[in-house]
Design a protein around this motif. Structure first.
Motif, PDB file in Angstrom:
ATOM      1  N   THR A   1       0.658  -1.254 -12.019  1.00 31.96           N
ATOM      2  CA  THR A   1       0.017  -0.254 -11.175  1.00 31.96           C
ATOM      3  C   THR A   1      -1.103   0.509 -11.862  1.00 31.96           C
ATOM      4  OG1 THR A   1       1.568   1.483 -11.824  1.00 31.96           O
ATOM      5  CG2 THR A   1       2.161   0.115  -9.908  1.00 31.96           C
TER       6      THR A   1
ATOM      7  N   ASP B   1      -0.895   3.411 -12.906  1.00 31.61           N
ATOM      8  CA  ASP B   1      -0.782   4.780 -12.412  1.00 31.61           C
ATOM      9  C   ASP B   1       0.653   5.240 -12.667  1.00 31.61           C
ATOM     10  OD1 ASP B   1      -0.825   7.189 -11.061  1.00 31.61           O
ATOM     11  OD2 ASP B   1      -0.922   6.289  -9.064  1.00 31.61           O
TER      12      ASP B   1
ATOM     13  N   ARG C   1       2.782   6.039  -9.417  1.00 35.89           N
ATOM     14  CA  ARG C   1       3.143   4.833  -8.669  1.00 35.89           C
ATOM     15  C   ARG C   1       4.114   3.973  -9.467  1.00 35.89           C
ATOM     16  NH1 ARG C   1      -2.389   2.507  -7.132  1.00 35.89           N
ATOM     17  NH2 ARG C   1      -1.217   0.610  -7.462  1.00 35.89           N
TER      18      ARG C   1
ATOM     19  N   ASP D   1       7.552   5.389  -8.991  1.00 34.83           N
ATOM     20  CA  ASP D   1       8.047   5.011  -7.663  1.00 34.83           C
ATOM     21  C   ASP D   1       8.497   3.557  -7.639  1.00 34.83           C
ATOM     22  OD1 ASP D   1       7.500   7.551  -6.733  1.00 34.83           O
ATOM     23  OD2 ASP D   1       5.605   6.988  -5.772  1.00 34.83           O
TER      24      ASP D   1
ATOM     25  N   HIS E   1       6.082  -4.818  -5.977  1.00 31.16           N
ATOM     26  CA  HIS E   1       4.686  -4.444  -6.218  1.00 31.16           C
ATOM     27  C   HIS E   1       3.736  -5.279  -5.368  1.00 31.16           C
ATOM     28  CE1 HIS E   1       0.988  -3.362  -8.225  1.00 31.16           C
ATOM     29  NE2 HIS E   1       0.761  -4.629  -8.490  1.00 31.16           N
TER      30      HIS E   1
ATOM     31  N   ASN F   1       3.989  -4.352  -1.702  1.00 36.37           N
ATOM     32  CA  ASN F   1       3.291  -3.091  -1.432  1.00 36.37           C
ATOM     33  C   ASN F   1       1.776  -3.292  -1.397  1.00 36.37           C
ATOM     34  OD1 ASN F   1       5.737  -1.770  -1.359  1.00 36.37           O
ATOM     35  ND2 ASN F   1       5.563  -0.925  -3.408  1.00 36.37           N
TER      36      ASN F   1
END
Length: 191
Positions: A32, A34, A37, A40, A74, A77
């Motif tokens: 990600t 990030d 994220r 999560d 991932h 998403n």
């Protein structure tokens, strides 16, 4: 279906899955780029792994199984986000969705420009109270003024800012009424 319910499997699985949290977070960060994220993604992975631990085949590599779950979540998403973006573009092209009339970046620049025009003492009290979350008393101690003088300076600074932005007395430049509830009070650094 096995004779064990998911609630009976989960407590046994959790310690084994928990051993891999650090590795899962590193992998999530690589996917990600990030931290929020990634956290999560790790949480979603752990939840799915615990709920579906009955599908794990004993004797196989648990870490590889967890990484596969994380990677699949991932990519799912990402594909969902791409589909949603394509749908939104199509809707905005057909006129079914109207883009907002304001530009948030320009509005922020306008607020910052008006803030920069304030005197240094006014900017200081607004930063301490508004941005850093100091109380009036803490601000008074920091800049060595009475709390009453700080309140007066804040009131004056806010009034000048509203005037420069062309806002009425009760209007605020903040976009949402719950904006202040979303703010996190950071640790204080010495001024």
């Amino acid at each position: 279906m096995t004779d064990e319910s998911p609630s009976r499997v989960a407590p046994r699985a959790a310690p084994r899955i928990g051993e891999h949290i650090v590795a899962l977070r590193r992998f999530a960060l690589s996917l990600t780029r990030d931290p929020d994220r990634a956290d999560d993604l790790v949480q979603d992975t752990m939840l799915r792994a615990v709920l579906h631990f009955d599908r794990f085949q004993p004797g196989t590599n648990l870490r590889a199984w967890l990484f596969t779950i994380e990677r699949n979540i991932h990519y799912s998403n990402r594909h969902r986000a791409l589909r949603e973006t394509a749908v939104m573009r199509q809707l905005s092209a057909t006129g079914a969705v109207a883009l907002p009339a304001h530009d948030g970046v320009l509005a922020l620049e306008e607020v910052l420009d008006a803030f920069r025009q304030l005197s240094a003492p006014h900017r200081r009290v607004l930063l301490l109270v508004g941005a850093l979350g100091y109380t009036h008393r803490e601000t008074a101690e920091t800049i060595r003024m009475s709390p009453e003088a700080v309140r007066a300076r804040i009131t004056r600074a806010r009034g000048l800012l509203r005037k420069r932005l062309g806002l009425a007395g009760s209007e605020t430049p903040m976009p949402h009424p719950d904006f202040h509830a979303l703010a996190v009070r950071p640790e204080r650094a010495p001024c």
